[in-house]
Enzyme design. Structure first.
Site, PDB file in Angstrom:
ATOM      1  N   SER A  12       0.814  -1.223   0.000  1.00  0.00           N
ATOM      2  CA  SER A  12       0.000   0.000   0.000  1.00  0.00           C
ATOM      3  C   SER A  12       0.841   1.264   0.000  1.00  0.00           C
ATOM      4  CB  SER A  12      -0.930   0.005   1.213  1.00  0.00           C
ATOM      5  OG  SER A  12      -0.195  -0.188   2.413  1.00  0.00           O
ATOM      6  N   ASP A  34       5.008  -7.601   6.491  1.00  0.00           N
ATOM      7  CA  ASP A  34       5.690  -8.717   7.156  1.00  0.00           C
ATOM      8  C   ASP A  34       5.983  -8.346   8.608  1.00  0.00           C
ATOM      9  OD1 ASP A  34       7.148 -10.604   4.680  1.00  0.00           O
ATOM     10  OD2 ASP A  34       6.326  -8.652   4.199  1.00  0.00           O
ATOM     11  N   HIS A  52       0.004   5.436   6.625  1.00  0.00           N
ATOM     12  CA  HIS A  52       0.335   5.621   5.215  1.00  0.00           C
ATOM     13  C   HIS A  52       0.722   7.070   4.939  1.00  0.00           C
ATOM     14  CE1 HIS A  52      -2.203   1.934   5.071  1.00  0.00           C
ATOM     15  NE2 HIS A  52      -1.337   1.597   4.135  1.00  0.00           N
TER      16      HIS A  52
END
Length: 348
Positions: free
Chosen positions: A53, A166, A299
């Site tokens: 993303s 991850d 983000h």
């Protein structure tokens, strides 16, 4: 022949006219180079992006938490080509277009990786490093299918950013996402690119330490709702310190992989680590500057993507020993100071 000559002069004049911050200089090779270590910025004809993303630019224009799922790919720091540099969107493609106005591959709209305007941005929301091999295969397939791209002759710049998801998943159990597995996943993806995408330079980005954000989120009112979503499933009472250590292990794993020299064996392919995401932007007091982030406090916002675009560009133009480990603002794009784009081979 005279007509062709005037056309070429016109194209050169157009490129020079649009290059507002580096109007003077020889930034395009007289003939197409055969070596990735003798490449100038104006030689890049195609840009592409892989990752999650962060590359998909989730929520970049969002003002509400519910809009974080919207992917503003045209504003992605590494592949976004919406608007222009002169309009203030300083993404890598918009800077490169000042040197080559005929650049291809950048994204221009809103949508997922399968939307028509995604172009060569094949990043997927929520993607893990284990999915990078499939993304590399998809990218090569798209380039081969594009009649305006010559995969064998055109020089391509691919930016790869992965690892954040991850690390987030590792918060539940660090042992399930070791650095050795991360390295193997990146290696598999780079192997595909080296084999199937000649004339390519890969910008391999280090994942930033998300614990810097996790520590400040409880102090930011705008982040309270985002915290309920549990972007990283850390157990109660965790301060994220295990993730900070894992982030550093991931960074070392990338360095060790590239230092093997495996991706310098072909003259027309190379990989360069760009470490500018090692730390997030900070305020004068040293706290993470949340104006660079979306309402989920995770983000990058359009402001963040623009700043990251400049930092990627500037870091890309620096020798290995002088590369930045954080992206700063305000920061202006620099003009190339070396004859070629620095790699492990031509500049140390």
């Amino acid at each position: 022949m005279l007509t062709i000559g005037w056309i070429m002069l016109g194209v050169a004049a157009l490129a020079a006219a649009e290059n507002t911050f580096c109007p003077d200089g020889n930034y395009t090779s007289a003939t197409v180079p055969n070596s990735a270590h003798k490449l100038k910025v104006g030689d890049i004809k195609v840009v592409a992006g892989m990752g999650d993303s962060g590359t998909a630019a989730n929520g970049a224009e969002s003002t509400q938490l519910f809009d974080i799922m919207t992917q503003y790919r045209g504003r992605s720091f590494s592949t976004g080509g919406a608007s222009s540099y002169n309009d203030g969107l300083t993404t890598l493609p918009n800077i490169l277009r000042l040197f080559n106005p005929h650049l291809r591959g950048y994204s221009t709209g809103v949508g997922d990786e399968n939307s028509p305007t995604a172009n060569l941005n094949v990043a997927q929301f929520g993607a893990l490093s284990s999915q990078m091999k499939l993304q590399a295969e998809l990218l090569i397939k798209r380039m081969k299918a594009d009649p305006k791209i010559n995969i064998d002759e055109d020089w391509k710049m691919v930016t790869l950013l992965t690892g954040g998801n991850d690390i987030c998943r590792a918060c539940a159990n660090v042992s399930l996402y070791p650095a050795s597995m991360f390295r193997a996943n990146i290696e598999a993806a780079l192997d595909v690119l080296q084999e199937g995408s000649p004339r390519t330079i890969v910008n391999l980005l280090e994942v930033f330490d998300i614990t810097n954000l996790m520590k400040v989120m409880p102090l930011q009112p705008s982040c309270q709702e985002a915290m309920k979503i549990k972007l990283c499933p850390c157990p109660p009472g965790s301060d994220g310190s295990e993730l900070s250590a894992l982030s550093k292990e991931y960074q070392r794993a990338l360095v060790n992989l590239i230092n093997t020299g495996k991706y310098n064996r072909k003259p027309d392919f190379t990989v360069v680590i760009q470490p500018f995401l090692g730390n997030v932007p900070t305020t004068e007091t040293g706290e993470p500057d949340m104006s660079f982030f979306t309402p989920d406090c995770f983000h990058l916002s359009t402001k963040g993507h623009s700043a990251a675009g400049v930092s990627l560009w500037n870091t890309m133009l620096r020798r290995k020993s002088k590369k930045h480990r954080a992206f700063n603002h305000p920061e202006q794009p620099m003009c190339p100071t070396t004859r070629y784009i620095p790699t492990q081979v031509n500049y140390s």
